[in-house]
Design an enzyme around this catalytic site. Structure first.
Site, PDB file in Angstrom:
ATOM      1  N   HIS A 175      31.972 -15.286 -46.974  1.00 38.24           N
ATOM      2  CA  HIS A 175      30.939 -15.573 -47.971  1.00 38.24           C
ATOM      3  C   HIS A 175      31.436 -16.694 -48.883  1.00 38.24           C
ATOM      4  CE1 HIS A 175      28.038 -13.906 -51.311  1.00 38.24           C
ATOM      5  NE2 HIS A 175      28.083 -15.207 -51.286  1.00 38.24           N
ATOM      6  N   GLU A 210      27.758 -22.433 -51.924  1.00 36.57           N
ATOM      7  CA  GLU A 210      29.091 -21.900 -52.240  1.00 36.57           C
ATOM      8  C   GLU A 210      29.953 -22.953 -52.925  1.00 36.57           C
ATOM      9  OE1 GLU A 210      30.184 -18.599 -52.062  1.00 36.57           O
ATOM     10  OE2 GLU A 210      28.021 -18.481 -51.829  1.00 36.57           O
ATOM     11  N   HIS A 236      30.768 -22.104 -56.734  1.00 36.68           N
ATOM     12  CA  HIS A 236      32.140 -21.590 -56.878  1.00 36.68           C
ATOM     13  C   HIS A 236      33.212 -22.663 -56.637  1.00 36.68           C
ATOM     14  CE1 HIS A 236      30.372 -17.553 -56.900  1.00 36.68           C
ATOM     15  NE2 HIS A 236      29.710 -17.869 -55.807  1.00 36.68           N
TER      16      HIS A 236
HETATM   17  P1  AMP Z   1      26.830 -16.175 -54.657  1.00 38.12           P
HETATM   18  O1  AMP Z   1      25.593 -16.908 -55.146  1.00 38.12           O
HETATM   19  O2  AMP Z   1      27.785 -17.016 -53.871  1.00 38.12           O
HETATM   20  O3  AMP Z   1      27.497 -15.474 -55.787  1.00 38.12           O
HETATM   21  O4  AMP Z   1      26.377 -15.071 -53.627  1.00 38.12           O
HETATM   22  C1  AMP Z   1      25.231 -14.374 -53.722  1.00 38.12           C
HETATM   23  C2  AMP Z   1      24.189 -14.923 -52.771  1.00 38.12           C
HETATM   24  O5  AMP Z   1      24.725 -15.164 -51.485  1.00 38.12           O
HETATM   25  C3  AMP Z   1      23.071 -13.952 -52.603  1.00 38.12           C
HETATM   26  O6  AMP Z   1      21.855 -14.651 -52.659  1.00 38.12           O
HETATM   27  C4  AMP Z   1      23.305 -13.383 -51.220  1.00 38.12           C
HETATM   28  O7  AMP Z   1      22.099 -12.988 -50.676  1.00 38.12           O
HETATM   29  C5  AMP Z   1      23.896 -14.552 -50.500  1.00 38.12           C
HETATM   30  N1  AMP Z   1      24.724 -14.234 -49.338  1.00 38.12           N
HETATM   31  C6  AMP Z   1      25.814 -13.470 -49.289  1.00 38.12           C
HETATM   32  N2  AMP Z   1      26.348 -13.441 -48.044  1.00 38.12           N
HETATM   33  C7  AMP Z   1      25.547 -14.238 -47.297  1.00 38.12           C
HETATM   34  C8  AMP Z   1      25.556 -14.641 -45.931  1.00 38.12           C
HETATM   35  N3  AMP Z   1      26.544 -14.259 -45.110  1.00 38.12           N
HETATM   36  N4  AMP Z   1      24.564 -15.458 -45.511  1.00 38.12           N
HETATM   37  C9  AMP Z   1      23.623 -15.888 -46.357  1.00 38.12           C
HETATM   38  N5  AMP Z   1      23.561 -15.568 -47.656  1.00 38.12           N
HETATM   39  C10 AMP Z   1      24.514 -14.749 -48.130  1.00 38.12           C
END
Ligand code: AMP
Length: 246
Positions: A57, A106, A110
């Site tokens: 992720h 990502e 991040h």
């Molecule tokens: P983040 O914004 O990086 O903190 O992560 C949260 C977001 O990432 C949420 O919208 C999740 O639905 C999405 N997410 C987490 N894992 C995956 C994945 N493997 N594929 C697509 N979206 C993901």
């Protein structure tokens, strides 16, 4: 690059990063986060079938109090993705939309904040792929007989102990109901597994399920054939310039 050379490059990169860690890093630790897609796809509407394996992720900077920096301003050139997007597609797959959008998100959310410690965009993705190679959750769990199953439940402790036995520290687990959705490993600023600070908590009950997903789409490099890479490259055109460029 051949795989042994790639691994050596990765190890040198991580050693280099470890040697260069700044005392004044603008955050306290990293979370190395994997999706368990059979659980994730129970929570979210997936656009591809879930697989019986952990996929990346992200690598997230984090504060000990459970807050985190996000969407940081980057300096000059942030660089592009690694050339080998087949490896990214295989290990860092998006389950709800184009891979490129997931990777861009990502990095923007991040990676830009991890930059003072990890480096620019190519290094962020290369480092995270190398960490995934070093900390193989599927292998650690299988070594303790924890494997995807629609019928079995496992004690959450069994998962934590399996990963802690293999890599020296227990991660955080996230669930939807009983089903595992995500694993978050806490890493020091020099990218070694550490116990997570008390403010960061697992969100699973005492028993956890690892539902089965598809077997046919290998998540890891050695089983990923050149033909499959070629087929993917043909199916997935080059990244749009606004994703790979500064
Ligand atoms: P983040 O914004 O990086 O903190 O992560 C949260 C977001 O990432 C949420 O919208 C999740 O639905 C999405 N997410 C987490 N894992 C995956 C994945 N493997 N594929 C697509 N979206 C993901």
């Amino acid at each position: 690059m051949p795989k042994p050379a790639l691994q050596l490059f990765g190890i040198l990169l991580l050693v280099g990063l470890a040697a260069g860690v700044k005392e004044d890093a603008p955050f306290d630790l990293f979370l190395l986060v994997w999706t368990y897609s059979p659980g994730f796809c129970m929570k979210e509407k997936c656009t591809v079938d879930p697989i019986s394996a952990f996929t990346l992720h992200g690598l997230w900077p984090e504060f000990e109090n459970g807050k985190w920096p996000q969407y940081c301003k980057t300096g000059s050139a942030a660089g592009s993705l690694p050339d080998d997007t087949a490896e990214l597609r295989c290990k860092w797959e998006s389950f709800k939309g184009p891979d490129e959008e997931f990777w861009a998100h990502e990095w923007d959310k991040h990676g830009t904040c991890a930059q003072p410690v990890v480096g620019n965009r190519p290094t962020y993705f290369r480092t995270t792929l190398d960490l995934d190679e070093m900390y193989d959750l599927d292998e650690a769990l299988a070594a303790h007989d924890v494997t995807p199953s629609d019928s079995h439940s496992y004690a959450a402790e069994d998962l934590l102990n399996a990963i802690s036995d293999s890599y020296g520290a227990a991660p955080l687990l996230k669930c939807k109901g009983k089903s595992l959705v995500e694993v978050r490993m806490c890493l020091s600023l020099d990218l070694k597994p550490i116990d997570c600070p008390p403010a960061l908590k697992s969100e699973c009950g005492a028993t956890v399920k690892l539902p089965e997903g598809e077997q046919g789409r290998p998540a890891r490099g050695p089983t990923w054939s050149t033909e499959q890479e070629l087929e993917l490259q043909l199916r997935q055109p080059d990244l749009p310039s606004n994703v790979v460029q500064n």
